[in-house]
Design an enzyme around this catalytic site. Structure first.
Site, PDB file in Angstrom:
ATOM      1  N   SER A  72      30.434  42.852  26.890  1.00 33.57           N
ATOM      2  CA  SER A  72      29.125  43.229  28.496  1.00 33.57           C
ATOM      3  C   SER A  72      28.226  44.484  27.568  1.00 33.57           C
ATOM      4  O   SER A  72      27.338  44.971  27.676  1.00 33.57           O
ATOM      5  CB  SER A  72      30.077  42.981  29.773  1.00 33.57           C
ATOM      6  OG  SER A  72      30.406  42.332  30.074  1.00 33.57           O
TER       7      SER A  72
ATOM      8  N   LYS B 146      31.006  53.643  41.294  1.00 33.50           N
ATOM      9  CA  LYS B 146      30.673  54.026  40.274  1.00 33.50           C
ATOM     10  C   LYS B 146      29.406  52.837  40.308  1.00 33.50           C
ATOM     11  O   LYS B 146      29.584  51.207  40.691  1.00 33.50           O
ATOM     12  CB  LYS B 146      31.660  53.372  39.105  1.00 33.50           C
ATOM     13  CG  LYS B 146      32.154  54.292  38.210  1.00 33.50           C
ATOM     14  CD  LYS B 146      33.153  54.010  37.354  1.00 33.50           C
ATOM     15  CE  LYS B 146      34.428  54.159  36.738  1.00 33.50           C
ATOM     16  NZ  LYS B 146      35.114  53.964  36.059  1.00 33.50           N
TER      17      LYS B 146
ATOM     18  N   HIS C  32      32.408  34.752  29.104  1.00 35.91           N
ATOM     19  CA  HIS C  32      33.195  34.745  29.857  1.00 35.91           C
ATOM     20  C   HIS C  32      32.943  33.561  30.352  1.00 35.91           C
ATOM     21  O   HIS C  32      34.093  33.344  30.773  1.00 35.91           O
ATOM     22  CB  HIS C  32      32.890  36.000  30.944  1.00 35.91           C
ATOM     23  CG  HIS C  32      32.629  37.211  30.844  1.00 35.91           C
ATOM     24  ND1 HIS C  32      31.288  37.953  30.782  1.00 35.91           N
ATOM     25  CD2 HIS C  32      34.218  37.944  31.117  1.00 35.91           C
ATOM     26  CE1 HIS C  32      31.703  39.830  30.749  1.00 35.91           C
ATOM     27  NE2 HIS C  32      33.237  39.297  30.484  1.00 35.91           N
TER      28      HIS C  32
ATOM     29  N   ARG D 291      39.343  38.122  22.421  1.00 42.65           N
ATOM     30  CA  ARG D 291      38.933  38.274  21.659  1.00 42.65           C
ATOM     31  C   ARG D 291      40.218  38.485  20.116  1.00 42.65           C
ATOM     32  O   ARG D 291      38.961  38.451  18.938  1.00 42.65           O
ATOM     33  CB  ARG D 291      37.722  38.423  20.855  1.00 42.65           C
ATOM     34  CG  ARG D 291      36.787  38.511  22.385  1.00 42.65           C
ATOM     35  CD  ARG D 291      35.494  40.023  22.905  1.00 42.65           C
ATOM     36  NE  ARG D 291      36.345  40.649  23.914  1.00 42.65           N
ATOM     37  CZ  ARG D 291      35.455  41.821  23.729  1.00 42.65           C
ATOM     38  NH1 ARG D 291      34.392  41.362  24.294  1.00 42.65           N
ATOM     39  NH2 ARG D 291      36.984  42.456  24.554  1.00 42.65           N
TER      40      ARG D 291
HETATM   41  O1  PNS Z   1      36.124  43.428  32.656  1.00 41.56           O
HETATM   42  P1  PNS Z   1      36.492  44.102  32.388  1.00 41.56           P
HETATM   43  O2  PNS Z   1      36.755  45.890  32.926  1.00 41.56           O
HETATM   44  O3  PNS Z   1      37.971  44.295  31.141  1.00 41.56           O
HETATM   45  O4  PNS Z   1      37.590  44.262  33.757  1.00 41.56           O
HETATM   46  C1  PNS Z   1      38.691  45.028  33.477  1.00 41.56           C
HETATM   47  C2  PNS Z   1      39.517  44.855  35.298  1.00 41.56           C
HETATM   48  C3  PNS Z   1      39.365  44.691  36.343  1.00 41.56           C
HETATM   49  C4  PNS Z   1      39.972  42.487  35.038  1.00 41.56           C
HETATM   50  C5  PNS Z   1      40.754  45.523  35.750  1.00 41.56           C
HETATM   51  O5  PNS Z   1      40.069  46.987  35.347  1.00 41.56           O
HETATM   52  C6  PNS Z   1      41.527  45.624  36.086  1.00 41.56           C
HETATM   53  O6  PNS Z   1      42.279  44.621  36.519  1.00 41.56           O
HETATM   54  N1  PNS Z   1      41.364  45.874  37.530  1.00 41.56           N
HETATM   55  C7  PNS Z   1      42.391  46.296  38.643  1.00 41.56           C
HETATM   56  C8  PNS Z   1      42.735  47.257  39.211  1.00 41.56           C
HETATM   57  C9  PNS Z   1      44.400  47.036  38.879  1.00 41.56           C
HETATM   58  O7  PNS Z   1      45.196  46.268  39.236  1.00 41.56           O
HETATM   59  N2  PNS Z   1      45.353  48.109  37.735  1.00 41.56           N
HETATM   60  C10 PNS Z   1      46.164  47.992  37.488  1.00 41.56           C
HETATM   61  C11 PNS Z   1      46.218  46.765  36.084  1.00 41.56           C
HETATM   62  S1  PNS Z   1      47.676  47.344  35.269  1.00 41.56           S
END
Ligand code: PNS
Length: 164
Positions: free
Chosen positions: A129, A42, A18, A92
């Site tokens: 993570s 959560k 990150h 990745r």
């Molecule tokens: O670190 P992560 O878990 O890969 O992050 C994923 C994240 C938080 C970037 C993704 O789940 C997200 O954008 N969540 C916000 C909700 C949202 O906009 N969802 C629709 C995406 S198309």
């Protein structure tokens, strides 16, 4: 006009992968908003405030990077709020691409915001993570995967807690 991007994620916790993407985004854009997106329903390993502190510990030296917390928000709304024209994410490999492509297309469909993918540095290809947390939970050494401060925080939170 200020060119601003968002680097979104759960960051539970931030990894060296990150941090590499955030640094590279900071070299490409005038301003980077690291958006910690979390779901208050959560329980993560780290609280949103702790996640922010751990990100700042690794990127606090970058003057054009700030970290903000967002609960229960669509990423496109976050981008609109902070006036970002792009989302920057690291890839990745093929599995990441398959996961990220529909989200990138959905986000562009919703507001027109573009997603820019940076090729993940091969040194960090294996780092996520969730895997780092698994290593820490069973007492493995997470040096070289996360910063020393995150390593110590993980050991305290996940491993020593199990021994008590
Ligand atoms: O670190 P992560 O878990 O890969 O992050 C994923 C994240 C938080 C970037 C993704 O789940 C997200 O954008 N969540 C916000 C909700 C949202 O906009 N969802 C629709 C995406 S198309």
């Amino acid at each position: 006009m200020t060119r601003r991007c968002v680097c979104p994620g759960s960051y539970d916790p931030v990894t060296l992968g990150h941090a590499d993407v955030i640094r590279r985004a900071a070299a490409l854009y005038d301003e980077v908003v690291v958006a910690v997106l979390h779901n208050p329903a959560k329980h993560g390993t780290f609280t949103p405030d702790e996640r922010r502190d751990l990100i700042l510990d690794g990127c606090g030296d970058l003057a054009n990077v700030r970290v903000e917390l967002f609960a229960d928000r669509l990423l496109v709304d976050v981008c609109r709020d902070v006036e970002a024209s792009a989302i920057v994410k690291g890839l990745r490999g093929g599995t990441d691409f398959a996961y990220e492509l529909p989200m990138a297309l959905m986000n562009r469909h919703l507001t027109g915001v573009e997603t820019v993918f940076l090729p993940g540095d091969p040194r960090f290809e294996h780092i996520s993570s969730s895997l780092v947390k698994e290593v820490a939970r069973y007492g493995g050494d997470t040096s070289g995967l996360v910063s020393d401060r995150v390593r110590d925080a993980l050991a305290e939170r996940l491993h020593r807690a199990r021994e008590r």
